[in-house]
Scaffold this motif. Structure first.
Motif, PDB file in Angstrom:
ATOM      1  N   VAL A  17      -7.187  35.382 -15.220  1.00 30.57           N
ATOM      2  CA  VAL A  17      -6.283  34.341 -14.732  1.00 30.57           C
ATOM      3  C   VAL A  17      -7.055  33.032 -14.594  1.00 30.57           C
ATOM      4  N   ASP A  18      -6.571  31.976 -15.206  1.00 34.01           N
ATOM      5  CA  ASP A  18      -7.171  30.654 -15.016  1.00 34.01           C
ATOM      6  C   ASP A  18      -6.461  29.972 -13.860  1.00 34.01           C
ATOM      7  N   LEU A  19      -7.248  29.677 -12.810  1.00 33.41           N
ATOM      8  CA  LEU A  19      -6.632  29.071 -11.629  1.00 33.41           C
ATOM      9  C   LEU A  19      -6.794  27.559 -11.615  1.00 33.41           C
ATOM     10  N   ASP A  20      -6.446  26.893 -12.693  1.00 31.11           N
ATOM     11  CA  ASP A  20      -6.464  25.436 -12.674  1.00 31.11           C
ATOM     12  C   ASP A  20      -5.398  24.989 -11.677  1.00 31.11           C
ATOM     13  N   GLY A  21      -5.790  24.164 -10.711  1.00 37.36           N
ATOM     14  CA  GLY A  21      -4.802  23.636  -9.783  1.00 37.36           C
ATOM     15  C   GLY A  21      -3.807  22.728 -10.502  1.00 37.36           C
ATOM     16  N   ASN A  90     -16.357  31.490 -13.038  1.00 42.71           N
ATOM     17  CA  ASN A  90     -16.603  30.035 -13.049  1.00 42.71           C
ATOM     18  C   ASN A  90     -15.753  29.351 -14.134  1.00 42.71           C
ATOM     19  N   HIS A  91     -14.984  28.329 -13.735  1.00 38.85           N
ATOM     20  CA  HIS A  91     -14.152  27.595 -14.701  1.00 38.85           C
ATOM     21  C   HIS A  91     -14.519  26.107 -14.675  1.00 38.85           C
ATOM     22  N   SER A  92     -15.815  25.815 -14.423  1.00 43.13           N
ATOM     23  CA  SER A  92     -16.387  24.461 -14.355  1.00 43.13           C
ATOM     24  C   SER A  92     -16.037  23.767 -13.035  1.00 43.13           C
ATOM     25  N   ASN A  94     -15.128  20.284 -12.595  1.00 40.53           N
ATOM     26  CA  ASN A  94     -14.069  19.249 -12.642  1.00 40.53           C
ATOM     27  C   ASN A  94     -12.933  19.543 -13.610  1.00 40.53           C
ATOM     28  N   HIS A  95     -13.018  20.670 -14.323  1.00 35.84           N
ATOM     29  CA  HIS A  95     -12.023  20.991 -15.352  1.00 35.84           C
ATOM     30  C   HIS A  95     -11.902  19.858 -16.384  1.00 35.84           C
ATOM     31  N   ALA A  96     -13.054  19.370 -16.841  1.00 35.61           N
ATOM     32  CA  ALA A  96     -13.068  18.337 -17.888  1.00 35.61           C
ATOM     33  C   ALA A  96     -12.878  19.026 -19.241  1.00 35.61           C
ATOM     34  N   ALA A 131     -14.749  27.783 -20.472  1.00 40.62           N
ATOM     35  CA  ALA A 131     -14.673  26.332 -20.565  1.00 40.62           C
ATOM     36  C   ALA A 131     -13.210  25.908 -20.512  1.00 40.62           C
ATOM     37  N   PRO A 132     -12.910  24.816 -19.789  1.00 36.47           N
ATOM     38  CA  PRO A 132     -11.535  24.304 -19.770  1.00 36.47           C
ATOM     39  C   PRO A 132     -11.070  23.971 -21.186  1.00 36.47           C
ATOM     40  N   GLY A 133      -9.839  24.318 -21.503  1.00 38.88           N
ATOM     41  CA  GLY A 133      -9.283  23.965 -22.819  1.00 38.88           C
ATOM     42  C   GLY A 133      -9.967  24.670 -23.985  1.00 38.88           C
ATOM     43  N   ILE A 262      -3.629  34.706 -18.314  1.00 39.80           N
ATOM     44  CA  ILE A 262      -2.495  34.051 -17.647  1.00 39.80           C
ATOM     45  C   ILE A 262      -3.054  32.824 -16.929  1.00 39.80           C
ATOM     46  N   HIS A 263      -2.277  31.762 -16.844  1.00 41.89           N
ATOM     47  CA  HIS A 263      -2.665  30.629 -15.999  1.00 41.89           C
ATOM     48  C   HIS A 263      -1.845  30.687 -14.711  1.00 41.89           C
ATOM     49  N   GLY A 264      -2.464  30.317 -13.608  1.00 42.49           N
ATOM     50  CA  GLY A 264      -1.698  30.263 -12.368  1.00 42.49           C
ATOM     51  C   GLY A 264      -0.435  29.429 -12.563  1.00 42.49           C
TER      52      GLY A 264
END
Ligand SMILES: [Zn+2]
Length: 323
Positions: A17-21, A90-92, A94-96, A131-133, A262-264
């Protein structure tokens, strides 16, 4: 040629699961936001996911953005994720999205700042990274390996990267902004199965390996076996349950490893929490939270029927022991 990791007879799956806010997802589509803003990903999606996983008896892997873990109320929710036996990765910081183009120093900052935050706030040493994206580079792998990570999960081995990038730009509220998601086709020639990341044609990396260290494992995000079209998260939701379950069955038949992502944000009601605007918003983020939760619950229980689901770190640990 990539050196594949031999997977055993029991078909194995991981659920990530990617928990990008909400702020991070909005930034992907050209809008602004801050980690401290009110956030349905943490407030609504995480509790829904925890309940779903608990009902299905699934241990998952949650990729957390460092800037989110610094927010006290979000941290409390992440503590619940850990209490319930899930892995935090770990998903970085700053999510750059342009990480694949970053220099060594920037890559280190993004990965190690997140690692430090997870360790200070949650007492977690993350073993995995995405890595983001899905934008990464040999430098990213090098930094991971030198800092004791066990695996990377940034590879989306699709041949449709440039198409997906074009769509992402069209959806963005600022179509000309340089925020490319998806590595434009770069992963299309790569294997869809887990492999030793630092021996996959990365000769330079391999030479730098310390003798006693174990190599980094790449755990690619699963795509459909033939066309290599994405099937994860919101893309799968758009294409429908039949498309996703048929893809899962095909992966099962070919005895491939499954990494379902899945993404949050995939569980958030897009009408209440817009990410972009107009038809784009309705098309991409349509469906209430309930409808979305039902979709992902059905997909996850389908996976559970056909695969043994394990936490990514535990699976990788087993593979590295045998390396
Ligand atoms: Zn992300």
């Amino acid at each position: 040629m990539d050196r594949l990791i031999e997977t055993d007879r029991t078909p194995t799956a991981v659920i990530q699961v990617d928990l990008d806010g909400l702020w991070a997802v909005r930034r992907c589509y050209g809008r602004s936001g801050r980690p401290e803003d009110e956030d349905p990903v943490y407030r609504e999606a995480v509790p829904a996911l925890l309940k779903m996983f608990s009902d299905l008896g699934i241990a998952a892997t949650f990729f957390v953005v460092g800037a989110d873990a610094q927010i006290p109320w979000k941290r409390k929710i992440l503590e619940k994720v850990l209490d319930e036996g899930h892995e935090v990765a770990n998903h970085s910081f700053n999510h750059a999205l342009q990480m694949g183009q970053f220099g060594r120093q920037q890559v280190e900052n993004e990965i190690l700042d997140c690692q430090k935050t997870l360790s200070e706030t949650l007492q977690v040493q993350a073993r995995g990274f995405r890595a983001p994206g899905y934008s990464y580079s040999p430098q990213v792998l090098e930094v991971l390996e030198h800092n004791g990570f066990w695996y990377d999960a940034s590879l989306l081995p699709t041949r449709w990267g440039s198409v997906l990038r074009w769509i992402a730009r069209r959806i963005s509220t600022t179509p000309n902004s340089p925020v490319p998601q998806f590595d434009a086709g770069a992963g299309g020639h790569k294997t869809t199965r887990p492999f030793w990341a630092t021996e996959a044609g990365q000769g330079v990396l391999h030479e730098k390996l310390a003798c006693e260290s174990r190599p980094l494992v790449e755990v690619p995000v699963s795509v459909t076996p033939r066309l290599r079209f994405p099937m994860h998260g919101g893309i799968g939701f758009l294409l429908g349950k039949r498309y996703v379950t048929e893809a899962i069955k095909a992966i099962r038949r070919s005895r491939h490893f499954l990494n379902y992502v899945i993404h949050g944000m995939d569980l958030v009601d897009g009408q209440r929490w817009p990410v972009t605007s107009g038809w784009k918003q309705r098309w991409l983020f349509g469906g209430t939270g309930e409808i979305r939760l039902k979709f992902f619950t059905d997909v996850c229980s389908h996976i559970r029927e056909h695969f043994e689901i394990v936490r990514t770190d535990r699976w990788v640990e087993q593979m590295r022991k045998g390396a």
